[in-house]
Design a protein around this motif. Structure first.
Motif, PDB file in Angstrom:
ATOM      1  N   GLN A 150      67.458  58.207 -25.919  1.00 25.37           N
ATOM      2  CA  GLN A 150      68.833  57.966 -26.359  1.00 25.37           C
ATOM      3  C   GLN A 150      69.659  59.250 -26.276  1.00 25.37           C
ATOM      4  O   GLN A 150      70.820  59.228 -25.852  1.00 25.37           O
ATOM      5  CB  GLN A 150      68.853  57.417 -27.786  1.00 25.37           C
ATOM      6  N   VAL A 151      69.066  60.367 -26.666  1.00 23.76           N
ATOM      7  CA  VAL A 151      69.753  61.651 -26.568  1.00 23.76           C
ATOM      8  C   VAL A 151      70.103  61.945 -25.111  1.00 23.76           C
ATOM      9  O   VAL A 151      71.232  62.359 -24.793  1.00 23.76           O
ATOM     10  CB  VAL A 151      68.886  62.778 -27.149  1.00 23.76           C
ATOM     11  N   ALA A 152      69.153  61.739 -24.202  1.00 22.52           N
ATOM     12  CA  ALA A 152      69.375  62.058 -22.787  1.00 22.52           C
ATOM     13  C   ALA A 152      70.499  61.216 -22.195  1.00 22.52           C
ATOM     14  O   ALA A 152      71.342  61.726 -21.436  1.00 22.52           O
ATOM     15  CB  ALA A 152      68.079  61.849 -22.013  1.00 22.52           C
ATOM     16  N   ARG A 153      70.542  59.931 -22.527  1.00 22.88           N
ATOM     17  CA  ARG A 153      71.592  59.067 -21.958  1.00 22.88           C
ATOM     18  C   ARG A 153      72.964  59.455 -22.495  1.00 22.88           C
ATOM     19  O   ARG A 153      73.961  59.422 -21.765  1.00 22.88           O
ATOM     20  CB  ARG A 153      71.281  57.599 -22.257  1.00 22.88           C
ATOM     21  N   TRP A 154      73.039  59.788 -23.790  1.00 25.10           N
ATOM     22  CA  TRP A 154      74.320  60.181 -24.382  1.00 25.10           C
ATOM     23  C   TRP A 154      74.803  61.505 -23.785  1.00 25.10           C
ATOM     24  O   TRP A 154      75.979  61.681 -23.483  1.00 25.10           O
ATOM     25  CB  TRP A 154      74.182  60.268 -25.891  1.00 25.10           C
ATOM     26  N   ARG A 155      73.881  62.444 -23.579  1.00 23.47           N
ATOM     27  CA  ARG A 155      74.238  63.718 -22.960  1.00 23.47           C
ATOM     28  C   ARG A 155      74.689  63.522 -21.519  1.00 23.47           C
ATOM     29  O   ARG A 155      75.618  64.206 -21.046  1.00 23.47           O
ATOM     30  CB  ARG A 155      73.049  64.677 -23.005  1.00 23.47           C
ATOM     31  N   ALA A 156      74.042  62.617 -20.827  1.00 23.99           N
ATOM     32  CA  ALA A 156      74.409  62.365 -19.434  1.00 23.99           C
ATOM     33  C   ALA A 156      75.852  61.859 -19.339  1.00 23.99           C
ATOM     34  O   ALA A 156      76.604  62.255 -18.434  1.00 23.99           O
ATOM     35  CB  ALA A 156      73.450  61.360 -18.810  1.00 23.99           C
ATOM     36  N   LEU A 157      76.252  61.014 -20.267  1.00 26.68           N
ATOM     37  CA  LEU A 157      77.631  60.521 -20.260  1.00 26.68           C
ATOM     38  C   LEU A 157      78.601  61.655 -20.572  1.00 26.68           C
ATOM     39  O   LEU A 157      79.683  61.748 -19.964  1.00 26.68           O
ATOM     40  CB  LEU A 157      77.786  59.385 -21.271  1.00 26.68           C
ATOM     41  N   ALA A 158      78.230  62.521 -21.496  1.00 30.32           N
ATOM     42  CA  ALA A 158      79.088  63.668 -21.818  1.00 30.32           C
ATOM     43  C   ALA A 158      79.284  64.560 -20.602  1.00 30.32           C
ATOM     44  O   ALA A 158      80.401  65.010 -20.307  1.00 30.32           O
ATOM     45  CB  ALA A 158      78.487  64.455 -22.983  1.00 30.32           C
ATOM     46  N   ARG A 159      78.211  64.818 -19.876  1.00 28.21           N
ATOM     47  CA  ARG A 159      78.330  65.650 -18.678  1.00 28.21           C
ATOM     48  C   ARG A 159      79.154  64.959 -17.610  1.00 28.21           C
ATOM     49  O   ARG A 159      79.981  65.577 -16.931  1.00 28.21           O
ATOM     50  CB  ARG A 159      76.935  65.999 -18.147  1.00 28.21           C
ATOM     51  N   GLU A 160      78.944  63.656 -17.466  1.00 32.65           N
ATOM     52  CA  GLU A 160      79.700  62.891 -16.466  1.00 32.65           C
ATOM     53  C   GLU A 160      81.196  62.942 -16.746  1.00 32.65           C
ATOM     54  O   GLU A 160      82.013  63.053 -15.822  1.00 32.65           O
ATOM     55  CB  GLU A 160      79.201  61.445 -16.454  1.00 32.65           C
ATOM     56  N   ARG A 161      81.555  62.872 -18.024  1.00 40.43           N
ATOM     57  CA  ARG A 161      82.971  62.857 -18.395  1.00 40.43           C
ATOM     58  C   ARG A 161      83.546  64.259 -18.581  1.00 40.43           C
ATOM     59  O   ARG A 161      84.760  64.420 -18.709  1.00 40.43           O
ATOM     60  CB  ARG A 161      83.160  62.037 -19.677  1.00 40.43           C
ATOM     61  N   GLY A 162      82.670  65.228 -18.647  1.00 39.25           N
ATOM     62  CA  GLY A 162      83.137  66.584 -18.831  1.00 39.25           C
ATOM     63  C   GLY A 162      83.737  66.844 -20.191  1.00 39.25           C
ATOM     64  O   GLY A 162      84.595  67.720 -20.342  1.00 39.25           O
ATOM     65  N   SER A 163      83.281  66.103 -21.187  1.00 35.75           N
ATOM     66  CA  SER A 163      83.795  66.286 -22.552  1.00 35.75           C
ATOM     67  C   SER A 163      82.686  66.021 -23.554  1.00 35.75           C
ATOM     68  O   SER A 163      81.776  65.217 -23.307  1.00 35.75           O
ATOM     69  CB  SER A 163      84.969  65.341 -22.825  1.00 35.75           C
ATOM     70  N   ALA A 164      82.765  66.694 -24.693  1.00 32.17           N
ATOM     71  CA  ALA A 164      81.761  66.515 -25.738  1.00 32.17           C
ATOM     72  C   ALA A 164      81.879  65.130 -26.365  1.00 32.17           C
ATOM     73  O   ALA A 164      82.980  64.596 -26.530  1.00 32.17           O
ATOM     74  CB  ALA A 164      81.934  67.585 -26.811  1.00 32.17           C
ATOM     75  N   LEU A 165      80.742  64.561 -26.731  1.00 31.20           N
ATOM     76  CA  LEU A 165      80.707  63.242 -27.352  1.00 31.20           C
ATOM     77  C   LEU A 165      79.964  63.334 -28.683  1.00 31.20           C
ATOM     78  O   LEU A 165      78.754  63.571 -28.711  1.00 31.20           O
ATOM     79  CB  LEU A 165      80.004  62.228 -26.440  1.00 31.20           C
ATOM     80  N   PRO A 166      80.658  63.171 -29.790  1.00 37.09           N
ATOM     81  CA  PRO A 166      80.002  63.281 -31.101  1.00 37.09           C
ATOM     82  C   PRO A 166      78.929  62.206 -31.288  1.00 37.09           C
ATOM     83  O   PRO A 166      79.002  61.108 -30.718  1.00 37.09           O
ATOM     84  CB  PRO A 166      81.151  63.071 -32.092  1.00 37.09           C
ATOM     85  N   ALA A 167      77.934  62.522 -32.108  1.00 38.73           N
ATOM     86  CA  ALA A 167      76.861  61.579 -32.427  1.00 38.73           C
ATOM     87  C   ALA A 167      76.232  61.996 -33.744  1.00 38.73           C
ATOM     88  O   ALA A 167      76.521  63.068 -34.295  1.00 38.73           O
ATOM     89  CB  ALA A 167      75.816  61.551 -31.317  1.00 38.73           C
ATOM     90  N   ALA A 168      75.378  61.136 -34.249  1.00 38.32           N
ATOM     91  CA  ALA A 168      74.498  61.469 -35.364  1.00 38.32           C
ATOM     92  C   ALA A 168      73.084  61.571 -34.811  1.00 38.32           C
ATOM     93  O   ALA A 168      72.775  61.005 -33.759  1.00 38.32           O
ATOM     94  CB  ALA A 168      74.573  60.406 -36.446  1.00 38.32           C
ATOM     95  N   LEU A 169      72.238  62.280 -35.515  1.00 44.40           N
ATOM     96  CA  LEU A 169      70.856  62.465 -35.076  1.00 44.40           C
ATOM     97  C   LEU A 169      69.933  62.068 -36.223  1.00 44.40           C
ATOM     98  O   LEU A 169      70.098  62.535 -37.354  1.00 44.40           O
ATOM     99  CB  LEU A 169      70.616  63.927 -34.690  1.00 44.40           C
ATOM    100  N   GLN A 170      68.978  61.191 -35.899  1.00 44.03           N
ATOM    101  CA  GLN A 170      68.020  60.780 -36.930  1.00 44.03           C
ATOM    102  C   GLN A 170      66.693  61.501 -36.738  1.00 44.03           C
ATOM    103  O   GLN A 170      66.150  61.563 -35.630  1.00 44.03           O
ATOM    104  CB  GLN A 170      67.795  59.268 -36.931  1.00 44.03           C
ATOM    105  N   ILE A 171      66.175  62.028 -37.852  1.00 38.47           N
ATOM    106  CA  ILE A 171      64.896  62.721 -37.895  1.00 38.47           C
ATOM    107  C   ILE A 171      63.859  61.803 -38.527  1.00 38.47           C
ATOM    108  O   ILE A 171      64.130  61.180 -39.553  1.00 38.47           O
ATOM    109  CB  ILE A 171      65.004  64.009 -38.749  1.00 38.47           C
ATOM    110  N   ASP A 172      62.680  61.716 -37.923  1.00 42.80           N
ATOM    111  CA  ASP A 172      61.590  60.981 -38.564  1.00 42.80           C
ATOM    112  C   ASP A 172      60.900  61.919 -39.541  1.00 42.80           C
ATOM    113  O   ASP A 172      60.171  62.831 -39.146  1.00 42.80           O
ATOM    114  CB  ASP A 172      60.593  60.492 -37.512  1.00 42.80           C
ATOM    115  N   SER A 173      61.140  61.700 -40.827  1.00 43.24           N
ATOM    116  CA  SER A 173      60.565  62.564 -41.857  1.00 43.24           C
ATOM    117  C   SER A 173      59.296  61.977 -42.464  1.00 43.24           C
ATOM    118  O   SER A 173      58.783  62.498 -43.458  1.00 43.24           O
ATOM    119  CB  SER A 173      61.594  62.818 -42.960  1.00 43.24           C
TER     120      SER A 173
END
Length: 371
Positions: free
Chosen positions: A113-136
């Protein structure tokens, strides 16, 4: 106020919007100075997000959580432009652009999920906010420690994905004394240290009643909003849902007469029975067969025989002959029988009872604050 989903249904589900408002304010005060967000996934736990979410918004809630992108789209239509909407399950492959265009915040739960979201950010040339879940420690959703550490060493991630929230989920918040809670908090604290300045969230409804250290920056209130205590520590919550159903037939049976599918119940003596117009198609569990009950004026009316798709049968022999007639209603959720009572009889949890209530009930939304 009533909707028109099934205005002539045999059962009536009453949702107290003022109780939802009061529960939100109680929870918000409980976790302050942390913000209190609202979990309105599964159509606000079955009670109707289009009605519930605006009440929460007007009560001061500015953060909403859903499970899926389709829920986020529907919620935005109900909320208008107000409020941030987080998608707890993240995004199915191919949905990233739609999510970004609508301004929702995905919770990234895995490396893919991180990789796909980053790929869209790079494609658009702009940062895309998100939340990140940690398995604790729940082993359900979220990145493990190795994946989290890899991200902290990746300068590109911080540029491409500015984090709006770092979160995890408690597995045992309904058991305040369970040592797993403290263990998860400690693991999450270690992860938080790797992302300085990012708001953090660990408390669900049960976590909101744990010590202040669990509240972090944002609490995610769910079942408590809808009137079910998430743990023994939760006090002061108001019931939200009441359910009643009509008597569609009354009969007398003699000793030796069986009732319902399979004739599981056989009367040992003369009994008076009422057939009620609600069944498992309406979300009333089949596991209540021979175990659950309806109520009338404080009198318990045990279910006899199996719960059917559209009806169930209760023993009304303890009532005066003229106490109930066809067309009258009996109580299924209300002053005599809570969500937890029903869940206990059905061998399940209040979440399942609430979210399974069907769409055939006549729904009545009441708001004492607006009267």
């Amino acid at each position: 106020m009533a909707n028109d989903v099934c205005a002539t249904g045999s059962s009536r589900l009453t949702i107290d919007l003022d109780a939802i408002r009061a529960n939100y304010r109680l929870l918000a005060a409980r976790v302050a100075p942390a913000a209190c967000g609202a979990v309105v996934k599964a159509d606000a736990y079955g009670l109707g997000a289009a009605w519930v979410a605006p009440v929460l918004r007007d009560a001061g809630c500015g953060i909403f959580f859903v499970a899926q992108l389709c829920e986020a789209i529907a919620l935005r239509a109900a909320l208008g432009t107000a409020g941030d909407i987080f998608i707890l399950n993240g995004l199915d492959p191919g949905c990233e652009a739609l999510c970004a265009d609508r301004g929702f915040v995905p919770v990234l739960n895995s490396a893919s999920q991180v990789a796909r979201w980053r790929a869209l950010a790079r494609e658009r040339g702009s940062a895309l906010p998100a939340a990140l879940q940690i398995d604790s420690g729940m082993s359900r959703l979220g990145l493990d420690a190795a994946a989290v550490e890899a991200l902290t060493g990746d300068a590109g991630f911080a540029r491409e994905v500015p984090l709006r929230l770092l979160m995890t989920h408690l597995a045992c918040a309904d058991e305040p004394g369970n040592p797993a809670n403290a263990a998860q908090l400690a693991r999450f604290a270690a992860a938080r240290a790797l992302f300085p300045g990012v708001p953090a969230s660990i408390a669900n409804s049960g976590g909101s009643f744990l010590p202040d250290g669990f509240h972090c920056d944002v609490a995610r209130a769910g079942i408590a909003l809808y009137g079910a205590p998430p743990s023994a520590l939760a006090e002061g919550l108001r019931p939200v849902a009441a359910l009643s159903a009509r008597v569609i037939q009354i009969r007398e049976i003699g000793a030796g007469t069986g009732v319902g599918y399979g004739l599981d119940y056989v009367a040992s003596e003369r009994r008076r029975l009422a057939t009620i117009g609600i069944g498992y198609a309406d979300g009333w569990p089949r596991h209540l067969s021979g175990r659950g009950a309806a109520w009338h004026r404080g009198q318990r009316l045990p279910i006899v025989g199996r719960v059917s798709m559209d009806s169930l049968t209760v023993d009304i022999s303890s009532l005066p002959d003229d106490a109930l007639a066809e067309g009258d209603s009996v109580e299924l959720l209300g002053p005599s029988q809570s969500l937890d009572d029903v869940a206990g009889d059905a061998g399940t949890i209040s979440y399942e009872i609430l979210t399974q209530l069907g769409r055939r009930h006549r729904r009545l939304y009441v708001d004492g604050a607006q009267q």
